[in-house]
Motif scaffolding. Sequence first.
Motif, PDB file in Angstrom:
ATOM      1  N   GLU A   1      48.234  42.891  38.515  1.00 41.93           N
ATOM      2  CA  GLU A   1      47.925  43.171  36.982  1.00 41.93           C
ATOM      3  C   GLU A   1      49.160  43.394  36.427  1.00 41.93           C
ATOM      4  OE1 GLU A   1      45.712  47.044  34.788  1.00 41.93           O
ATOM      5  OE2 GLU A   1      46.756  47.349  36.561  1.00 41.93           O
ATOM      6  N   HIS A   2      49.383  42.375  35.528  1.00 40.58           N
ATOM      7  CA  HIS A   2      50.459  42.290  34.674  1.00 40.58           C
ATOM      8  C   HIS A   2      50.576  43.141  33.444  1.00 40.58           C
ATOM      9  CE1 HIS A   2      54.137  40.376  33.112  1.00 40.58           C
ATOM     10  NE2 HIS A   2      53.625  40.528  31.755  1.00 40.58           N
ATOM     11  N   GLU A   3      51.657  44.187  33.451  1.00 33.66           N
ATOM     12  CA  GLU A   3      51.748  44.889  32.216  1.00 33.66           C
ATOM     13  C   GLU A   3      53.426  45.063  32.127  1.00 33.66           C
ATOM     14  OE1 GLU A   3      49.508  48.511  32.249  1.00 33.66           O
ATOM     15  OE2 GLU A   3      47.780  47.667  32.681  1.00 33.66           O
ATOM     16  N   ASP A   4      54.011  44.115  32.385  1.00 35.85           N
ATOM     17  CA  ASP A   4      55.506  44.274  32.168  1.00 35.85           C
ATOM     18  C   ASP A   4      55.760  43.667  30.582  1.00 35.85           C
ATOM     19  OD1 ASP A   4      58.382  43.617  32.201  1.00 35.85           O
ATOM     20  OD2 ASP A   4      58.256  43.188  34.310  1.00 35.85           O
ATOM     21  N   ASP A   5      56.379  44.486  29.729  1.00 35.65           N
ATOM     22  CA  ASP A   5      56.710  44.449  28.534  1.00 35.65           C
ATOM     23  C   ASP A   5      58.020  43.538  28.299  1.00 35.65           C
ATOM     24  OD1 ASP A   5      54.563  45.446  27.412  1.00 35.65           O
ATOM     25  OD2 ASP A   5      55.192  47.381  27.251  1.00 35.65           O
ATOM     26  N   LEU A   6      58.653  43.281  29.486  1.00 35.56           N
ATOM     27  CA  LEU A   6      59.947  42.616  29.431  1.00 35.56           C
ATOM     28  C   LEU A   6      59.866  41.033  29.666  1.00 35.56           C
ATOM     29  CD1 LEU A   6      62.336  45.379  31.055  1.00 35.56           C
ATOM     30  CD2 LEU A   6      62.002  45.056  28.424  1.00 35.56           C
ATOM     31  N   MET A   7      58.714  40.840  30.167  1.00 36.62           N
ATOM     32  CA  MET A   7      58.505  39.305  30.349  1.00 36.62           C
ATOM     33  C   MET A   7      57.238  38.980  29.819  1.00 36.62           C
ATOM     34  SD  MET A   7      59.145  39.324  34.435  1.00 36.62           S
ATOM     35  CE  MET A   7      60.622  40.048  35.201  1.00 36.62           C
ATOM     36  N   THR A   8      57.278  37.510  29.424  1.00 41.83           N
ATOM     37  CA  THR A   8      56.058  36.831  29.211  1.00 41.83           C
ATOM     38  C   THR A   8      55.033  36.921  30.253  1.00 41.83           C
ATOM     39  OG1 THR A   8      56.371  34.862  30.034  1.00 41.83           O
ATOM     40  CG2 THR A   8      57.115  35.265  27.623  1.00 41.83           C
ATOM     41  N   VAL A   9      53.774  36.590  29.929  1.00 43.64           N
ATOM     42  CA  VAL A   9      52.574  37.045  30.763  1.00 43.64           C
ATOM     43  C   VAL A   9      52.886  35.756  31.989  1.00 43.64           C
ATOM     44  CG1 VAL A   9      50.135  36.509  31.321  1.00 43.64           C
ATOM     45  CG2 VAL A   9      50.911  37.926  29.418  1.00 43.64           C
ATOM     46  N   LYS A  10      52.984  34.664  31.547  1.00 47.02           N
ATOM     47  CA  LYS A  10      53.283  33.690  32.673  1.00 47.02           C
ATOM     48  C   LYS A  10      54.380  33.868  33.668  1.00 47.02           C
ATOM     49  CE  LYS A  10      50.585  29.518  31.325  1.00 47.02           C
ATOM     50  NZ  LYS A  10      50.540  28.070  31.124  1.00 47.02           N
TER      51      LYS A  10
END
Length: 313
Positions: free
Chosen positions: A287-296
């Motif tokens: 589950e990706h919710e890292d605001d420091l990286m793009t989704v990909k």
Amino acid sequence: MKLGVMTVILGEMPLREALTYLKSIGVQQVEIGCGGTPGKAHADAVKFMEDPQLLQEFQETVEESGLSIAALACHGNPVHPNREIAEDYHRQFEAAVCLAEEIGVDTVIGFSGCPGDCEESRYPNWVVATWPEDFQKIKEWQWEEKLIPYWKNEVKFAEVHNVHKIALEMHPGFCVYNPETLLKLRNAVGPVIGANLDPSHLYWQGIDPVAAIRALKGAIYHFHAKDTAIDTYNCSVNGVLDTKLFSKKEERSWLFRTIGYGHSESVWRGIFSELKKCGYDGVISIEHEDDLMTVKEGLEKAVQNLKNTIIFE
């Protein structure tokens, strides 16, 4: 165990394109959002139950991808004090259960929900204080009058529709937010209720995921792969109950991160080893919710780190 992804993060892609991409980077299973807060970008359980043609097209797309569906996600607050909101989440959740039955999936993921403090409430009231005594009265009312009766009914509904695993995400802001509250509800309504174990929500509460896994042995029905980084300085000043907006990254006590950017690979190896010891052999769903990286970028880094740490065989 199998490497999976919650496809909500690729909601801007058509389902076929998203599945092709995930297959190309080594993903084995997917978790599909079909209502509630995860949204309906790739599946709408309510519409699918009304239109067999849409359902057939969805199933054919998934089958052609070579991936399988590990679970359906339909998070929400079905005991919200606003009855219209509660009813909408309830309707979508039951549609998700019916959809799971139709496509042969045995796990539906959601939140326990959180009521208000009385019948006239307008907003949920998450009780985290022991004193004054008012809070204990609120908590007792929430569990005995709202939460337990609701989930007793939903467990019966799920069993009728051949869904034997309702995986509740232990999430602060809702009545079930740690192993103790998960087991309290499970003991009250039966073993259809289990945990969606997401270490990211445990880390910032000060919970050790390995200890949580041991406490929940036999009751873990799903696993979200998401990390959390604790800002030692901010946390030392303001503690973990940080309600600042996620946009204020430099001021927060903690942030969600992609796998490996909050805790080391050795920590994650320990988590997956403990899962294996406890008999869990299901999906590890990113589950990706890292605001420091793009989704990909965040997704592909998570995939690579998990390939190095998951116990596949």
